[in-house]
Motif scaffolding. Structure first.
Motif, short mmCIF file in Angstrom:
data_model
loop_
_atom_site.label_atom_id
_atom_site.label_comp_id
_atom_site.label_asym_id
_atom_site.label_seq_id
_atom_site.Cartn_x
_atom_site.Cartn_y
_atom_site.Cartn_z
N ASP A 17 39.88 30.35 41.64
CA ASP A 17 39.47 29.36 40.65
C ASP A 17 40.63 28.82 39.81
O ASP A 17 40.55 28.77 38.58
CB ASP A 17 38.38 29.94 39.73
CG ASP A 17 37.16 30.37 40.51
OD1 ASP A 17 36.77 29.64 41.45
OD2 ASP A 17 36.60 31.43 40.19
N GLY A 18 41.70 28.45 40.48
CA GLY A 18 42.84 27.88 39.78
C GLY A 18 43.82 28.87 39.20
O GLY A 18 44.86 28.49 38.70
N ARG A 19 43.49 30.15 39.25
CA ARG A 19 44.41 31.19 38.78
C ARG A 19 45.13 31.78 39.99
O ARG A 19 44.51 32.13 40.98
CB ARG A 19 43.67 32.28 38.03
CG ARG A 19 43.03 31.81 36.74
CD ARG A 19 42.24 32.90 36.03
NE ARG A 19 41.16 33.38 36.88
CZ ARG A 19 41.03 34.65 37.28
NH1 ARG A 19 41.87 35.58 36.91
NH2 ARG A 19 40.02 35.00 38.05
N LEU A 20 46.43 31.93 39.91
CA LEU A 20 47.25 32.51 40.96
C LEU A 20 47.73 33.86 40.44
O LEU A 20 48.55 33.92 39.53
CB LEU A 20 48.42 31.60 41.29
CG LEU A 20 48.04 30.15 41.62
CD1 LEU A 20 49.27 29.27 41.72
CD2 LEU A 20 47.22 30.09 42.90
N VAL A 21 47.20 34.95 41.00
CA VAL A 21 47.51 36.28 40.49
C VAL A 21 48.14 37.15 41.57
O VAL A 21 47.86 36.99 42.76
CB VAL A 21 46.25 36.98 39.92
CG1 VAL A 21 45.66 36.20 38.76
CG2 VAL A 21 45.21 37.19 40.99
N LEU A 28 48.74 37.55 36.18
CA LEU A 28 48.69 36.11 36.35
C LEU A 28 50.10 35.58 36.61
O LEU A 28 51.02 35.85 35.85
CB LEU A 28 48.11 35.45 35.09
CG LEU A 28 47.98 33.94 35.14
CD1 LEU A 28 46.92 33.52 36.17
CD2 LEU A 28 47.60 33.41 33.76
N ARG A 29 50.27 34.86 37.72
CA ARG A 29 51.59 34.28 38.05
C ARG A 29 51.67 32.82 37.61
O ARG A 29 52.71 32.34 37.22
CB ARG A 29 51.85 34.37 39.56
CG ARG A 29 51.95 35.76 40.12
CD ARG A 29 53.33 36.38 40.00
NE ARG A 29 54.41 35.57 40.47
CZ ARG A 29 54.82 35.48 41.73
NH1 ARG A 29 54.23 36.17 42.68
NH2 ARG A 29 55.84 34.72 42.06
N ALA A 30 50.55 32.08 37.77
CA ALA A 30 50.53 30.65 37.42
C ALA A 30 49.10 30.15 37.53
O ALA A 30 48.20 30.90 37.93
CB ALA A 30 51.45 29.86 38.35
#
Length: 189
Positions: A17-21, A28-30
């Protein structure tokens, strides 16, 4: 198909959902809203994430946390992959190739006219990378660097291919899956 985990040089990345982990630590990376389809490691340690879209492929610099400028001469693509410095996209007008960093088109137009559903890159044993794309029932193969067709189109036993991926094995192989959930395996040659 939505990709939930993408391999990167720094380890697997979960895209939720738009979170890059980070898949290992959950850190959280971006944040970036497009569905990530592939990643590519660039010289100097940078990692680009790639997404498909109606306005052409999209590129996100994971380390800088920012989206790169749109590719020049865009074409709608339904799936993308990277092969060294080549960004390849499959879509309604066939296969397209761009320079992965500069975003400039490689070649003057698409390499194949039929609509293509999925694409992946598979290393060849003697060197080089093969781009493999599919429509519902046929596989197509090109040299990633030159765009030259490697073999004639190959009909498959699958009736509705929807995705491709290199097989995790010592021998170069290709996996495909279809709308019924069946998995197919081919020798890349």
């Amino acid at each position: 198909m939505r990709i939930d985990v993408v391999p990167t040089p720094q380890g697997p990345l979960r895209c939720l959902d738009g979170r890059l982990v980070d898949a290992g630590t959950g850190a959280l990376r971006a944040t970036w809203s497009p569905v990530v389809r592939a990643s590519v490691a660039l010289p100097g340690g940078r990692t680009l994430l790639l997404a498909a879209g109606a306005g052409g492929p999209r590129r996100f610099d994971l380390d800088a946390g920012e989206e790169l400028a749109p590719v020049r001469d865009p074409a709608e693509v339904w799936d993308v992959t990277a092969a060294d410095a080549v960004l390849a996209g499959a879509g309604p007008a066939g296969l397209h190739r761009w320079d992965v960093v500069a975003g400039t088109r490689l070649g003057s137009s698409s390499l194949l006219g039929p609509p293509l559903r999925a694409i992946t890159a598979v290393p060849r044993p003697g060197g080089g990378i093969t781009l493999v794309a599919c429509d519902a029932t046929t596989l197509y193969r090109w040299d990633a660097a030159t765009g030259a067709s490697l073999l004639p189109p190959q009909p498959t036993a699958a009736t509705s291919l929807t995705g491709l991926a290199p097989a995790p094995s010592l021998r170069p192989a290709l996996l495909g899956y279809d709308a019924s959930g069946a998995v197919h395996r081919w020798d890349i040659d």
